[in-house]
Design an enzyme around this catalytic site. Structure first.
Site, PDB file in Angstrom:
ATOM      1  CG  HIS A 192     -57.832 -53.411 -67.906  1.00 37.81           C
ATOM      2  ND1 HIS A 192     -58.551 -54.207 -68.134  1.00 37.81           N
ATOM      3  CD2 HIS A 192     -57.777 -52.459 -68.633  1.00 37.81           C
ATOM      4  CE1 HIS A 192     -59.516 -53.633 -67.910  1.00 37.81           C
ATOM      5  NE2 HIS A 192     -59.322 -52.759 -68.349  1.00 37.81           N
TER       6      HIS A 192
ATOM      7  CD  GLU B 215     -58.735 -45.482 -67.571  1.00 45.60           C
ATOM      8  OE1 GLU B 215     -58.506 -45.340 -69.293  1.00 45.60           O
ATOM      9  OE2 GLU B 215     -59.415 -46.893 -67.184  1.00 45.60           O
TER      10      GLU B 215
ATOM     11  CG  HIS C 207     -59.666 -47.620 -62.164  1.00 42.00           C
ATOM     12  ND1 HIS C 207     -61.125 -46.484 -63.100  1.00 42.00           N
ATOM     13  CD2 HIS C 207     -59.899 -48.227 -63.597  1.00 42.00           C
ATOM     14  CE1 HIS C 207     -61.002 -46.532 -64.870  1.00 42.00           C
ATOM     15  NE2 HIS C 207     -60.385 -47.610 -64.659  1.00 42.00           N
TER      16      HIS C 207
ATOM     17  CG  ASP D 151     -56.874 -49.442 -67.031  1.00 45.05           C
ATOM     18  OD1 ASP D 151     -57.993 -49.352 -65.899  1.00 45.05           O
ATOM     19  OD2 ASP D 151     -57.369 -48.723 -68.192  1.00 45.05           O
TER      20      ASP D 151
END
Length: 202
Positions: free
Chosen positions: A53, A167, A47, A49
């Site tokens: 966030h 990540e 995913h 960020d």
């Protein structure tokens, strides 16, 4: 041209950040056609960020142009046993648009030890990367901060510069030292982050 998929498949039993609910993929069949109803957090699996966030006034993923999700990337090997990634380990990132940190931690994917003891960036290393005017940083770990560090100091440095964080990248061990990296999120309103389809070409 060769392509390598850097994305973990989303499944109901996949690893998720501690304290987060696992995804639920509800299979529906209506009048002869099939659909899937997804119940999952925006930071599931591989995913991305966005600054939003951690910053209420931060940039959201839908605010980024498509060009900002792709670019030339340096793939940097982090020595085994490293606990803290320091600036001197990142010098080969200069002149690139993305940096991908190949720590080897992805070999622990699916096991409990994946969530503890992985290498993290020092604040000096994070600040060094922001000075390179990169589009983003990706890595084969659950986070750029230690699990349980609620203040997320490294996130704040990197995302505060407008960079993206990707990540839980898979298969970094298959890549050469330089690639073209792409990570494409869904385009939804007020996006703090999103699962992505990430890949490299070279």
């Amino acid at each position: 041209m060769k392509y390598t998929d850097l994305t973990y498949t989303i499944t109901e039993n996949m690893p998720v950040y501690p304290g987060t609910e696992k995804p639920v993929l509800e299979k529906l069949e209506i009048d002869g056609y099939r659909e899937t109803l997804f119940h999952m957090f925006s930071h599931t699996g591989t995913h991305m960020d966005a600054p939003y966030h951690v910053f209420k006034d931060g940039r959201k993923l839908e605010d980024y142009s498509i060009e900002e999700f792709t670019g030339r990337a340096a793939v940097i090997d982090i020595p085994q046993g490293t606990k803290t990634i320091e600036p001197e380990m990142l010098k080969s990132a200069e002149g690139f648009e993305f940096v991908l940190l190949r720590t080897g931690w992805g070999s622990k994917w699916g096991r409990d030890e994946y969530f503890d003891g992985f290498p993290v960036l020092s604040l000096k290393a994070a600040e060094y990367l922001t000075g390179l005017r990169l589009k983003g940083i990706g890595l084969d770990c659950i986070s750029v901060d230690e699990v349980g560090m609620n203040e997320l100091p490294v996130h704040r440095v990197i995302l505060g510069s407008g960079m993206l964080i990707i990540e839980n990248l898979a298969c970094l061990e298959m890549l050469p030292a330089e690639v073209t990296f792409t990570a494409l999120p869904l385009k939804y309103a007020d996006s703090d982050g999103c699962s992505v389809r990430a890949f490299a070409s070279y």
